[in-house]
Design a protein around this motif. Structure first.
Motif: not given
Length: 308
Positions: A183-208
């Motif tokens: 994501f840091p290498l992208s010229c596009s807006d990655t706010s949605t990507n970061f938010t989705l990745l954060l939710c996925s991490s909470v679900l899969h790693f912190f949730g489990t």
């Protein structure tokens, strides 16, 4: 203004620029990878061959060994190739594919460890009903659920990442491709990507992780209610291998992603669960689990007797 030219390759940050050091690192990680393959293949063979291990606990352990094979094979072969190569590059498409399988196999393993914690809780709290509660249908369903949830989550994250544009800076600060480093290498807006990745991490790693902690709180409570010392010791011994695996998996993950990075790139690799943890898991279960050690002796004895 950042350069929006099309990037077709990324440069993976290797451990050392010195050719002699790279050869030594290649030999080291080749040995680690070979031991990972051998250890997990032996676990798969032992569990499949020995009828005494055809129980829910070892059904999940077999899935864990298969996952470790997959997870390690996603990143280590490319790292070995780049250690001997001058370019140290990976195509963007290959990088996204690697990131997908790293995410999917890592997420599946997190879910599977939570399932195994629940299995240990049922075995200790309701030993007489263990076979009835942990039916074959339930075990297969939980394994397929773990795979399915992780792969769908990884697919959603990757599909969003495919549409990103990448800038002139092509250097990834890791030996493998992961979404958080892309994501840091992208010229596009990655706010949605970061938010989705954060939710996925909470679900899969912190949730489990929370599910595992909750299971072990119940396990400890049940063990402490056992009157005899030998009974408590026996009950805890059935969880020691799984608990060690959980500490290795989540400990290396938390250290890799939550703590500040130090100046040593070698620390970054050894903290990665995709390199060292898959090698250690078979060793943990073969040394700490009496049933596995006994099964290995039976198979070895049978193998020796076949040649005498």
């Amino acid at each position: 203004m950042r350069n929006h030219s099309i990037v077709s390759e990324f440069i993976l940050l290797m451990l050392s620029a010195d050719p002699q050091t790279q050869i030594l690192l290649f030999m080291l990680f080749l040995v680690i990878y070979v031991l990972t393959l051998m250890g997990n293949l032996v676990m798969l063979l032992v569990i499949r061959t020995d009828s005494h291990l055809h129980m829910p606990m070892y059904f999940f352990l077999r899935q864990l060994s298969f996952l470790d094979l997959c997870h390690s094979s996603v990143t280590v072969p490319k790292m070995l190739e780049n250690l001997l190569s001058e370019s140290k590059t990976i195509f963007v498409e290959s990088c996204l594919a690697q990131a997908f399988f790293v995410f999917a196999t890592g997420g599946t393993e997190a879910c599977l460890l939570a399932v195994m914690a629940y299995d240990r809780y049922v075995a200790i709290s309701s030993p007489l009903l263990y076979g009835q509660v942990m039916s074959n249908q339930l075990c297969v369903g939980m394994v397929w659920g773990s795979w399915g949830l992780a792969f769908v989550d990884a697919l959603i994250n990757i599909l969003l990442a495919v549409n990103l544009d990448y800038c002139e800076d092509q250097t990834l600060p890791h030996f493998s491709c992961e979404l958080s480093s892309l994501f840091p290498l992208s010229c596009s807006d990655t706010s949605t990507n970061f938010t989705l990745l954060l939710c996925s991490s909470v679900l899969h790693f912190f949730g489990t992780f929370v599910m595992i902690v909750f299971s072990y709180v119940r396990i400890v409570s049940t063990i402490l209610s056992i009157s005899s010392t030998s009974g408590r010791s026996k009950a805890f011994s059935t969880c020691s291998s799984h608990l060690t695996t959980v500490i290795l998996f989540y400990g290396s993950g938390f250290l890799s992603y939550l703590l500040p990075t130090s100046g040593s790139r070698l620390e970054m690799v050894f903290l990665k669960y995709s390199v060292v943890t898959p090698m250690l898991n078979p060793l943990v279960y073969s040394l700490q689990n009496k049933e596995v050690k006994t099964a290995m002796r039976r198979i070895l004895r049978r193998y020796v007797n076949s040649f005498t």
